[in-house]
Design an enzyme around this catalytic site. Structure first.
Site, PDB file in Angstrom:
ATOM      1  N   ASP A 173     -16.077   7.356  26.231  1.00 25.80           N
ATOM      2  CA  ASP A 173     -16.098   6.906  24.834  1.00 25.80           C
ATOM      3  C   ASP A 173     -16.722   5.506  24.725  1.00 25.80           C
ATOM      4  O   ASP A 173     -17.480   5.205  23.811  1.00 25.80           O
ATOM      5  CB  ASP A 173     -14.678   6.913  24.269  1.00 25.80           C
ATOM      6  N   SER A 206      -8.831  11.449  14.379  1.00 30.76           N
ATOM      7  CA  SER A 206      -9.247  10.317  15.196  1.00 30.76           C
ATOM      8  C   SER A 206      -9.982  10.838  16.418  1.00 30.76           C
ATOM      9  O   SER A 206      -9.789  11.975  16.840  1.00 30.76           O
ATOM     10  CB  SER A 206      -8.032   9.521  15.659  1.00 30.76           C
ATOM     11  N   LYS A 207     -10.808   9.967  16.963  1.00 33.47           N
ATOM     12  CA  LYS A 207     -11.646  10.427  18.066  1.00 33.47           C
ATOM     13  C   LYS A 207     -10.839  10.813  19.301  1.00 33.47           C
ATOM     14  O   LYS A 207     -11.339  11.470  20.185  1.00 33.47           O
ATOM     15  CB  LYS A 207     -12.714   9.397  18.391  1.00 33.47           C
ATOM     16  N   ARG A 208      -9.601  10.384  19.364  1.00 23.93           N
ATOM     17  CA  ARG A 208      -8.778  10.772  20.518  1.00 23.93           C
ATOM     18  C   ARG A 208      -8.382  12.248  20.432  1.00 23.93           C
ATOM     19  O   ARG A 208      -8.133  12.891  21.410  1.00 23.93           O
ATOM     20  CB  ARG A 208      -7.518   9.917  20.615  1.00 23.93           C
TER      21      ARG A 208
END
Ligand code: GLU
Length: 482
Positions: free
Chosen positions: A409, A256-258
């Site tokens: 983001d 995930s982008k996190r």
């Protein structure tokens, strides 16, 4: 005779942000499958979610897929016999199809307010039931519905889903999948703003574009029974479904982008060769056999079978990607090596930001390599730097970094002015002194105290790499604290 005359597959990204490695992954498998069968590979842009739509994202999707050499036969930019290929240009089709379902008594208008739906769900939860629509408007007569619409009442259109029995489909990778219909809601097909839901638009398009094999990521598997019901309601022939396994971290959590760089552009900026990226993605859930790790997309196409994909979550392992990339770099001829540098690494596009960053900061060009190191590097080494401003704790710094990463983001215009505005606002919100705040960002992104103006440097480094470095710095703070 089948409705599908030939193999036609598609990748159907939603332009909601930076193109994701997941889109490339699905495109690799679809493209290999199409090549193998002499079929067509279609690019469809699913842009009906107006709230999440990002204009620049569509162009970036084209660029990302082209970079990887995954060319499509039909698409919004190319046209084709079964277009348009952008869903926002097909609204009248969805309208007509949903009206047909209503007319046939297979779908109905629902006038329930958001408040009522919330209340129903709360009551269901309290009595231990699965939350879902209770069918309140199913029996509103057509006449009544028409009158209420004429009075201007807001409505959605829902599909009548059988309460009993089960919906089944065969997944080419996972086998038979059955879902009890009682677990399926009367799904919304048309939202109150008149736009179709993903389900309706996706099924209508797949049918009209004669998509014979729906090869997509596992996260859509729970939508497939709904799609099956829609195909049945329309009386359309079902395509073959295959759900590719979700890409995972070494600890098996979903990427995930996190936590990970998931933007395709990050890998391009880092200097991954496109062929290496495609090869690496092909290894996600599939193997060539004969212990072969390095192969081209054409070689993959020659022996790829959907049935051979392993449903277990493949690990999107950065170390393995680097290893594959190293093999590809090692395999380049001198000519190809120089060509890559010229076209990708030292291209005009890549070099031109250096002009305004450094033109007033050089006594001679031999200083450039040192001063501009941050522009060409991937990750930075923070060990020689003290990232922590006086009076701030490691947890203050972590909070500051994660807050900033989150804000970046959401920032789709990566220009200096918007970057500056985000940082100014964030600094004021967390009440850091300007010097502490901006020096910290400078150190994290450039690794040096004396970089060119900050917002300009951030623009040049690029959003994906900036976010990667922020995350890396946060991890470094965490590990040096231990
Ligand atoms: N628009 C969906 C996505 O963004 C498409 C899913 C599908 O392939 O059906 O991935």
């Amino acid at each position: 005779m089948s409705y599908f005359e030939k193999v036609r597959v598609r990748v159907a990204p939603s332009p909601t942000g930076d193109p994701h490695v997941g889109t490339a992954y699905v495109a690799v498998f679809n493209s290999a499958f199409a090549r193998q069968h002499g079929g067509d590979f279609i690019l469809r842009i699913e842009d009906t979610d107006q709230q999440r739509f990002v204009r620049s994202s569509e162009e970036q999707i084209y660029e990302g897929l082209k970079w990887l050499g995954l060319d499509w036969d039909e698409g919004p930019d190319k046209g084709g016999a079964m277009g348009p290929y952008r869903q926002s240009e097909r609204l009248s089709i969805y309208k007509e199809k949903s009206a047909w379902l209503v007319q046939q008594g297979k779908a109905y208008h629902c006038f329930c307010s958001a408040d009522r739906l919330n209340q129903v769900r709360n009551e269901q939860r309290q009595s231990g039931l699965m939350p879902g629509y209770d069918g309140h408007c199913r029996n509103v007569s057509k006449d009544e519905a028409e009158q209420r619409i004429a009075r201007g009442e807001r409505f959605v259109i829902r599909l009548k889903t059988p309460d009993e029995g089960a919906t089944s489909f065969h997944d080419q990778i996972r086998g038979q999948i059955d879902i009890n219909n009682c677990q399926l809601d009367d799904q919304v097909l048309v939202k109150s703003d008149g736009f179709p839901t993903y389900h309706l638009a996706n099924v209508v398009d797949d049918h009209l574009m004669k998509i014979s094999h729906v090869i997509r990521a596992e996260e859509w598997i729970s939508s497939t029974p709904k799609h099956v019901l829609l195909y049945e309601a329309f009386g359309w022939e079902m395509p073959v479904f295959a759900h590719l396994p979700i890409l995972r971290n070494p600890d098996k959590s979903k990427i995930s982008k996190r936590r990970n760089p998931v933007a395709l552009n990050y890998y391009r900026k880092k200097g991954i060769l496109p062929e290496a990226m495609v090869n690496f993605l092909a290894l996600m859930g599939w193997s060539f056999g004969e212990d072969r790790e390095i192969f081209s997309l054409d070689e993959m196409s020659s022996r790829f079978r959907l049935e051979d994909v392993h449903p277990g979550g493949p690990v999107f392992d950065q170390v393995r990607l680097s290893h594959v990339n190293q093999k590809y770099i090692g395999g380049l001829t001198e000519k190809a090596f120089v060509k890559f540098l010229r076209e990708e690494w030292f291209s005009e596009e890549r070099l031109s930001p250096l002009y305004s960053l450094f033109k007033d900061r050089l006594e001679s060009f031999d200083q450039l390599a040192d001063k501009a190191d941050f522009y060409f590097l991937g990750g930075l080494d923070y060990r020689q730097l003290s990232l922590l401003p006086k009076g701030k704790s490691a947890s203050d710094l972590k909070m500051m970094l994660s807050g900033l990463s989150e804000l970046f983001d959401g920032l789709h215009d990566w220009g200096e002015a918007s970057i500056q505005a985000v940082m100014d606002q964030h600094r004021a919100d967390i009440e850091w002194k300007p010097r502490d705040y901006f020096m910290t960002v400078r150190l994290v992104i450039t690794g040096r105290k004396d970089s060119p103006p900050l917002a300009e440097s951030l623009t040049a480094v690029g959003k994906d790499m900036v976010r990667f470095r922020i995350r890396q710095a946060a991890e470094y703070v965490l590990s040096s604290e231990a």
